[in-house]
Design an enzyme around this catalytic site. Structure first.
Site, PDB file in Angstrom:
ATOM      1  N   CYS A 189     125.236   6.952  21.733  1.00  9.41           N
ATOM      2  CA  CYS A 189     124.872   6.791  20.521  1.00  9.41           C
ATOM      3  C   CYS A 189     123.112   7.209  20.647  1.00  9.41           C
ATOM      4  O   CYS A 189     122.061   6.868  20.337  1.00  9.41           O
ATOM      5  CB  CYS A 189     124.991   6.222  19.362  1.00  9.41           C
ATOM      6  SG  CYS A 189     125.203   4.350  20.048  1.00  9.41           S
ATOM      7  N   HIS A 201     126.562   0.419  17.415  1.00  7.18           N
ATOM      8  CA  HIS A 201     126.292   1.692  17.010  1.00  7.18           C
ATOM      9  C   HIS A 201     124.604   2.114  16.439  1.00  7.18           C
ATOM     10  O   HIS A 201     123.768   0.858  16.067  1.00  7.18           O
ATOM     11  CB  HIS A 201     126.597   1.946  15.467  1.00  7.18           C
ATOM     12  CG  HIS A 201     126.498   3.401  15.473  1.00  7.18           C
ATOM     13  ND1 HIS A 201     126.983   5.137  16.729  1.00  7.18           N
ATOM     14  CD2 HIS A 201     126.092   4.404  14.505  1.00  7.18           C
ATOM     15  CE1 HIS A 201     126.282   6.380  15.828  1.00  7.18           C
ATOM     16  NE2 HIS A 201     126.407   5.493  14.346  1.00  7.18           N
ATOM     17  N   ASP A 242     121.821  10.420  10.816  1.00  5.74           N
ATOM     18  CA  ASP A 242     122.849   9.654  12.536  1.00  5.74           C
ATOM     19  C   ASP A 242     123.136  11.126  13.318  1.00  5.74           C
ATOM     20  O   ASP A 242     123.050  11.339  12.922  1.00  5.74           O
ATOM     21  CB  ASP A 242     123.737   9.042  12.107  1.00  5.74           C
ATOM     22  CG  ASP A 242     123.673   8.397  13.190  1.00  5.74           C
ATOM     23  OD1 ASP A 242     124.424   8.636  14.892  1.00  5.74           O
ATOM     24  OD2 ASP A 242     125.595   7.551  13.171  1.00  5.74           O
ATOM     25  N   ASP A 271     135.994  -3.165   5.346  1.00  6.56           N
ATOM     26  CA  ASP A 271     136.627  -4.378   5.775  1.00  6.56           C
ATOM     27  C   ASP A 271     137.451  -4.281   6.905  1.00  6.56           C
ATOM     28  O   ASP A 271     138.076  -2.288   6.818  1.00  6.56           O
ATOM     29  CB  ASP A 271     137.667  -4.674   4.465  1.00  6.56           C
ATOM     30  CG  ASP A 271     137.034  -5.202   3.784  1.00  6.56           C
ATOM     31  OD1 ASP A 271     135.874  -5.792   3.347  1.00  6.56           O
ATOM     32  OD2 ASP A 271     137.310  -5.347   2.089  1.00  6.56           O
TER      33      ASP A 271
END
Length: 715
Positions: free
Chosen positions: A289, A347, A370, A412
């Site tokens: 990444c 990330h 991204d 979550d």
């Protein structure tokens, strides 16, 4: 590019009866200074859209007569062209059209200076330029060369306009950056050389646009759309990975990297772009990444779009788009590979600055782009541009890819303890994902915390099931059903409430030292309890589930009513040194079980271990002169208690050293030093990065890596 429809003549002339164009001076130095493009190219004129640039036309034969001979410029882009009649005067026409002007005081006898201005929404590309000398009776046409047109963040009307000089310096002009890595408990920074002033980098970025699927399928449509930074960012984002096209980088996250370069060994975008061009656009192996993001940042800065590399700590990969990440643990605290979703310890993506003319002013500003290939967007592996403001405001319908990126920073985590196919404990964690979001500060190497630009914490509770990270006990929990290996199971009933557990790491663990941790257990009930404590440590990559456990312990614990117990543990170096390397992370979990009620509570922590230091010293300081030799000393001292065999110290640096420099020692005794002296010489100005690594045969991979920033000034 074949840009001519009519006959062209070389710029020469011996016929003194007519006016001929002899020479065109592109005034490269003056234009590059005026347009803030110094250093981007030694071969071509590079200018920014919406701002005038000048060139001089030198005539031969008789004098040019502006009363009888009209000058017309023509710009070509593929099969598209626009004629620009040269005007006289002191006023510029509007910024929506091409214009060319000669000022009265620029009319010399055999030469004139023409000031050319492109529209503010011109396409980013290489343009071919023609000059026509036209009379009532004939026209002489000259192909005079080409120039590169880039976005203009200095210009208020450009969608990429950035108001502050310090921002432009950091996000456009700087060729050096930092990538933040590790875990939110122990953040590391890693220097990166964007290298936009290295020879060939501008040309590589322009080639990237030319070999994109959009250009190859419809050149004219692509050229027209390149005026829009939203379109440019999507094209470049898809081209940084090679999943759909002739893109730059191939990703790899596990296994052997012997047929390429290990992602952690890169420190320069220029090296990667040079590899890609020299291999005739074969994918460069390998990226992860931060490599994808750093290369994207380079390309965008070259094209004139302000960009910065951003790290999200505890980033969620929500493959099924339900805003929840399930994690499964055994009853003794071992993490199980049962979920398709995952949490990456960190990330890295890019934020690009632009106005969103397609969305409206509320979504202007920083946009997430991204390039790491995770999920497809409109059928291709790219992600964004998505307004950071849309993530913060939870506007999930805003293009592009907002639901996926929102989950990355705000999903979550549902942690399930599983035993014999049954869920025997459940914990909801609403705080960990996106806990810390960092970028490099303007003008400094310290981090800037962007978390509040992504997350409005005081609004989170409105759309959360649980406002706090806690175990949901069976007395207040609905039956939770999950499918494991094809069998439907649900949580047991009848557990009494009243147990809490929290796990903390003491200090910052360092290689060669014991890892110290504390488990705090709270008995909220009015009864004494007999508990079993299970602790489990597993090695993991930053982006994947853990591997097999390398350390575990368990013991019986007695706790009184309303008592708070703190249990201390250490993992000695001998238990982790043989399995752990420089970039590894540890997943640590504790399960506390009530022996009578079988109630179980869980807490987890991921942490990374700080490496021993490599010392890099440049004689005379870290600012060096271009094309002059400077001496560097690199050393590593063995602070371990044992002798290291097969010690290797390696040094490399794009734009400073040719190839790798290495020194080997068969044995390195405790307290002894391995060192290497060498000469470096910078080939271009800007900020470069020296990288040193240390490895030895007792460890599976590199155990320490150090990067050192070098400032190069022109001689």
């Amino acid at each position: 590019m074949d840009c001519m429809q009519q006959t062209t003549h070389n710029i020469s002339g011996t016929d003194h009866g007519h006016c001929h164009l002899k020479l065109v001076n592109f005034k490269v130095h003056d234009n590059h200074t005026s347009h803030e493009t110094q250093g981007l190219s030694e071969k071509q004129l590079v200018v920014r859209r919406g701002k005038p640039f000048k060139l001089s036309l030198l005539f031969c034969g008789r004098l040019w007569n502006p009363h009888t001979e009209r000058l017309v410029l023509e710009v070509w882009l593929g099969s598209l062209s626009e004629r620009i009649p040269v005007q006289f005067g002191n006023k510029w026409s509007d910024l929506q059209h091409w214009s060319a002007t000669i000022y009265p005081d620029d009319c010399a006898s055999k030469s004139v200076t023409v000031h050319i201005c492109s529209p503010v929404l011109s396409s980013v590309a290489v343009y071919n330029l023609l000059v026509h000398i036209e009379t009532k009776y004939n026209r002489k046409s000259y192909a005079v060369g080409s120039f590169v047109l880039l976005c203009n963040p200095w210009l208020k009307d450009d969608p990429v306009y950035m108001p502050l000089d310090a921002q432009i310096q950091e996000y456009i002009k700087s060729d050096y950056g930092l990538v933040f890595m590790g875990t939110n408990l122990n953040v590391r920074s890693r220097p990166w050389s964007y290298g936009q002033y290295e020879p060939g980098v501008l040309e590589a970025c322009l080639r990237l646009l030319q070999v994109s699927p959009q250009h190859l399928s419809d050149k004219d449509k692509d050229y027209i759309r390149r005026a829009d930074p939203v379109y440019l960012s999507r094209v470049v984002c898809a081209m940084v990975n090679c999943n759909d096209d002739l893109g730059i980088l191939e990703g790899k996250w596990q296994g052997s990297y012997k047929d390429g370069v290990k992602p952690t060994d890169w420190s320069s975008s220029a090296d990667i772009l040079h590899h890609w061009v020299s291999s005739n656009y074969s994918p460069v192996r390998y990226g992860q990444c931060w490599v994808f993001a750093s290369v994207l940042c380079t390309v965008m800065r070259v094209l004139g779009i302000p960009s910065r590399v951003v790290t999200v700590f505890n980033a969620a990969h929500d493959g099924n788009a339900n805003q929840k990440i399930e994690e499964f643990y055994s009853s003794t605290g071992e993490k199980l590979n049962l979920s398709k979703d995952s949490i990456w310890n960190f990330h890295v993506w890019v934020e690009c600055w632009m106005r969103r003319l397609d969305l409206g002013a509320e979504f202007d500003g920083w946009q997430i782009v991204d390039p790491t290939p995770q999920e497809k967007s409109a059928g291709i592996f790219c992600c964004g541009p998505c307004p950071v403001g849309a993530v913060q405001q939870r506007c999930l319908g805003v293009p592009y890819d907002t639901p996926f990126l929102y989950a990355s920073v705000d999903a979550d985590i549902v942690q399930l303890i599983v035993r014999d196919g049954l869920v025997v404990g459940r914990r909801m964690d609403t705080e960990s994902v996106g806990q810390l979001i960092y970028t490099k500060s303007i003008g400094s190497d310290s981090p800037e915390n962007l978390t509040s630009t992504y997350k409005r914490r005081h609004q989170v509770v409105q759309y959360r099931e649980q406002p706090h990270a806690m175990l949901l006990h069976s007395s207040n929990m609905q039956s939770y059903t999950v499918t494991l290996e094809g069998a439907e199971v649900s949580s047991p009933e009848g557990m009494s409430p009243g147990l809490e557990v929290s796990l903390s790491i003491n200090g910052v663990p360092t290689v060669g030292e014991s890892i110290s941790m504390s488990v705090t257990v709270t008995n909220q009930s009015s009864n004494p309890r007999v508990l079993m404590e299970y602790l489990n440590a597993q090695l993991k990559e930053y982006n994947s589930d853990p591997q097999k456990s390398f350390w575990k312990t368990h013991r019986e614990v007695h706790i009184q009513p309303h008592e708070v117990l703190t249990l201390k543990h250490t993992i000695p170096p001998s238990d982790y040194e043989s399995v752990m390397a420089d970039d590894d992370i540890v997943n640590l979990a504790v399960v506390i079980k009530d022996v009578r009620t079988e109630e179980r509570v869980l807490d987890t922590k991921d942490f990374n271990i700080s490496s021993p230091q490599i010392t890099i010293e440049i004689e005379g300081g870290d600012s060096i002169q271009m094309k002059k030799e400077h001496t560097v000393q690199v050393s590593f001292t063995n602070n371990f208690t044992k002798t290291l065999s097969g010690a290797v110290l390696t040094v490399e640096g794009s734009g400073l050293l040719k190839g790798k420099q290495e020194v080997r020692l068969p044995l390195l005794q405790p307290g002894k030093k391995i060192e290497k002296r060498m000469s470096i010489m910078a080939t271009s100005p800007g900020t470069k990065v020296l990288m040193a690594t240390f490895s030895h045969s007792n460890s599976p991979t590199v155990i320490s890596r150090s990067l050192h920033k070098v400032s190069v000034v022109a001689a």
